[in-house]
Motif scaffolding. Structure first.
Motif, PDB file in Angstrom:
ATOM      1  N   PRO A 212      27.533  76.650  45.901  1.00 24.13           N
ATOM      2  CA  PRO A 212      26.575  75.532  45.864  1.00 24.13           C
ATOM      3  C   PRO A 212      25.712  75.399  47.114  1.00 24.13           C
ATOM      4  N   LEU A 213      26.199  75.868  48.251  1.00 23.13           N
ATOM      5  CA  LEU A 213      25.433  75.771  49.505  1.00 23.13           C
ATOM      6  C   LEU A 213      24.956  77.133  49.986  1.00 23.13           C
ATOM      7  N   GLY A 214      24.977  78.134  49.089  1.00 22.84           N
ATOM      8  CA  GLY A 214      24.451  79.451  49.419  1.00 22.84           C
ATOM      9  C   GLY A 214      25.373  80.245  50.332  1.00 22.84           C
ATOM     10  N   MET A 283      28.685  65.453  48.370  1.00 18.82           N
ATOM     11  CA  MET A 283      27.368  65.237  48.965  1.00 18.82           C
ATOM     12  C   MET A 283      27.141  63.741  49.195  1.00 18.82           C
ATOM     13  N   SER A 284      26.156  63.424  50.012  1.00 20.72           N
ATOM     14  CA  SER A 284      25.810  62.035  50.251  1.00 20.72           C
ATOM     15  C   SER A 284      25.117  61.455  49.019  1.00 20.72           C
ATOM     16  N   GLY A 288      22.475  64.833  50.411  1.00 22.89           N
ATOM     17  CA  GLY A 288      22.551  65.576  51.665  1.00 22.89           C
ATOM     18  C   GLY A 288      23.930  66.183  51.880  1.00 22.89           C
ATOM     19  N   ILE A 289      23.996  67.193  52.744  1.00 19.71           N
ATOM     20  CA  ILE A 289      25.259  67.863  53.059  1.00 19.71           C
ATOM     21  C   ILE A 289      26.024  67.023  54.074  1.00 19.71           C
ATOM     22  N   LEU A 290      27.295  66.755  53.787  1.00 14.41           N
ATOM     23  CA  LEU A 290      28.140  65.978  54.690  1.00 14.41           C
ATOM     24  C   LEU A 290      29.041  66.913  55.478  1.00 14.41           C
ATOM     25  N   GLU A 291      29.104  66.695  56.774  1.00  8.99           N
ATOM     26  CA  GLU A 291      29.910  67.540  57.654  1.00  8.99           C
ATOM     27  C   GLU A 291      31.391  67.241  57.464  1.00  8.99           C
ATOM     28  N   GLN A 296      30.893  59.917  57.752  1.00 10.79           N
ATOM     29  CA  GLN A 296      30.121  59.820  56.510  1.00 10.79           C
ATOM     30  C   GLN A 296      30.887  60.409  55.328  1.00 10.79           C
ATOM     31  N   LEU A 297      31.545  61.560  55.552  1.00  7.23           N
ATOM     32  CA  LEU A 297      32.332  62.164  54.479  1.00  7.23           C
ATOM     33  C   LEU A 297      33.517  61.274  54.127  1.00  7.23           C
TER      34      LEU A 297
END
Length: 514
Positions: A212-214, A283-284, A288-291, A296-297
């Motif tokens: 999903p994120l390449g 994802m957010s 967006g990608i969450l670390e 946030q995650l």
């Protein structure tokens, strides 16, 4: 001069000659040693971290990390066979590339051992809390069992286990090879049971989308998953005890890494394919990608859990969580219990390795003499053990497991790249020296190892790279402000004292470093 102040290799080897070991290990024993040393913390703890970065593509990440480890291991084996003394990559670098490089390698190994011990402590805490909650049907508030980045305040269980291990190291308790062999067996049985129960029920639609994120996500996951392979150097350092090392070392190294890679792929497939559970990155709200390990995650995971979503990336005990969700709650608890029993021995060995590096550097004059001070009753380096324990406890209390693993990997990758470079340097500067094991195709394998370590290093998150750069800068400052003027080699003291038997690392097969 960059390669100045080389510690004479002949003087180092003179000590080894006095303590030569019987060659008794064959290819099978080496392979078993490698499997026991490699399979450990990483697969229990970092599966969720890898899923957040790569989704199902983490299966490719395991292969990439395993290949980099394989070429690094072949280089490591040549140095370990040629310089079979304590001190690991630090000693190898001192003998080949000089004091400054050796200092930086030793400084980087602090990240490998101390920070990794913190990561394992956090991983142990996750399994311990999960086991207590599910076995006794109680809910423990996050405030005192998670760090601030994970949605809590302080991780007290992680601090407690780190403190307990520190106390054991100070009083001099050593684990026997038999106990460690039992713990290795527990880990392997638990993972095998997971594969037997999870693989038959996996659903192929769970693997879509696969990346999903390449490929960037797969690379980032490989950099984290590298932590799951660290420990193969247990095979390399057994070179002095190996029969026909030129034949058996590659078999043991590649065999154990190959077995573990297949094992890891099967475990990750069971996690990804579990019905009703998502192994896709969380994802957010805006996509967006969450670390991993970020507040946030943690917040998004809490919101998704409240809505009934089941995400493996949100679990602190991924394997036990999956088994519970696919209908094996008691087996899930047993897998959690296996991690609880086995991981403290890993923390102990990592902290032991850290104090051993500090002790050796102190004995060389690069660190204060008090670091190599021995307790009059327990005969252990108590000062540096206590300082290390305090640092590990603080790491464990406030940082998430993924961040600690990545920072640890940065130091490990630097050390492995340095060893691979040292092999090339010594092939040119001292080609006639006896090498019980010679890295095959060294002018291909060693550059591949260096490039692989660089690739994984720069696949780490930006925070880990920045922290490593800051740590390296501090290391340079300490070296030129303190260590350089006090170095024994710099002052013309090149004797190699006998290593205290009570400070020797445990024998091969007696530890599981990752």
């Amino acid at each position: 001069m960059l390669f100045g102040r080389v510690k004479p290799l002949d003087a180092i080897l003179a000590t080894a000659e006095k303590k030569s070991l019987h060659r008794s290990l064959g290819a099978f024993q080496l392979t078993m040693l490698g499997i026991g040393a490699v399979i450990g913390t990483g697969i229990f703890v970092l599966t969720a971290e890898a899923a957040q970065k790569a989704g199902p593509g983490m299966m490719i990440s395991f292969i990439i990390a395993g290949l980099v480890c394989a070429v690094a291991a072949l280089c490591y084996a040549e140095m370990a066979a040629m310089v079979p003394v304590s001190g690991s990559a630090y000693t190898y670098s001192y003998a080949v590339m000089g004091e400054l490089i050796a200092w930086m390698v030793g400084w980087a190994l602090i990240l490998e051992y101390a920070v990794a011990a913190g990561a394992v402590s956090v991983g142990w805490s996750g399994y311990m809390i999960g086991y207590i909650e599910h076995a006794f049907s109680i809910d423990i508030p996050n405030t005192l069992v998670l760090g601030p980045l994970d949605g809590g305040l302080i991780n007290l269980p992680a601090m407690v286990i780190a403190g307990l291990v520190t106390w054991l190291l100070v009083i001099g308790t050593k684990e026997s090879a038999t106990i460690n062999a039992i713990l290795v067996g527990i880990k392997v049985i638990a993972l095998t049971l997971f594969i037997i129960l999870a693989i038959p029920v996996m659903q192929m639609e769970q693997f879509e989308p696969f990346a999903p994120l390449g490929f960037g996500g797969i690379s980032a996951a490989a950099a984290s998953i590298f932590f799951a392979y660290v420990g193969f150097d247990a095979v390399s350092t057994a070179a002095e005890e190996t029969k026909n090392p030129q034949r058996n070392m590659p078999i043991g190294l590649i065999g154990s890494l190959g077995f573990c890679t297949i094992f890891y792929i099967l475990v990750s497939a069971g996690v990804i394919g579990a019905p009703g559970i998502s192994a896709q990155p969380v994802m957010s709200a805006i996509g967006g990608i969450l670390e991993p390990g970020s507040p946030q995650l943690a917040q998004e995971c809490a919101a998704r859990a409240a809505a009934g979503a089941k995400d493996v990336v949100c679990s602190k005990e991924a394997l036990a969580y999956v088994l519970r969700e696919i209908g094996w709650p008691q087996i899930g608890n047993l897998v959690g219990l296996a991690a609880i029993l086995a991981l403290p021995s890993v923390i102990l060995m990592m902290m032991f390795g850290q104090t051993r590096i500090f002790f050796t550097m102190s004995r060389d004059g690069l660190l204060p003499a008090m670091f190599s001070r021995i307790h009059p009753k327990f005969n252990t380096p108590h000062v540096i053990t206590i300082l290390t324990g305090i640092a590990v406890s603080l790491f464990a209390a406030f940082f998430p497991v993924g961040a600690l693993a990545n920072i640890s990997n940065s130091g490990t990758l630097f050390a492995f790249a340095a060893v691979s470079f040292a092999v090339l340097v010594l092939r040119r500067t001292d080609p006639s020296r006896k090498r019980p094991f010679r890295t095959p195709l060294v002018w291909i394998v060693a550059p591949l190892s260096i490039l692989g370590c660089i690739y994984l290093f720069f696949s780490l998150d930006s925070h880990s790279i920045m922290l490593f750069a800051i740590w390296a800068a501090i290391g340079f400052a300490v070296y030129f402000a303190y260590s350089r003027s006090r170095s024994h080699v710099g002052r013309g003291i090149v004797d190699v004292p006998e290593v205290d038997n009570d400070l020797q690392p445990p024998p091969p097969g007696a530890y599981t470093p990752n």
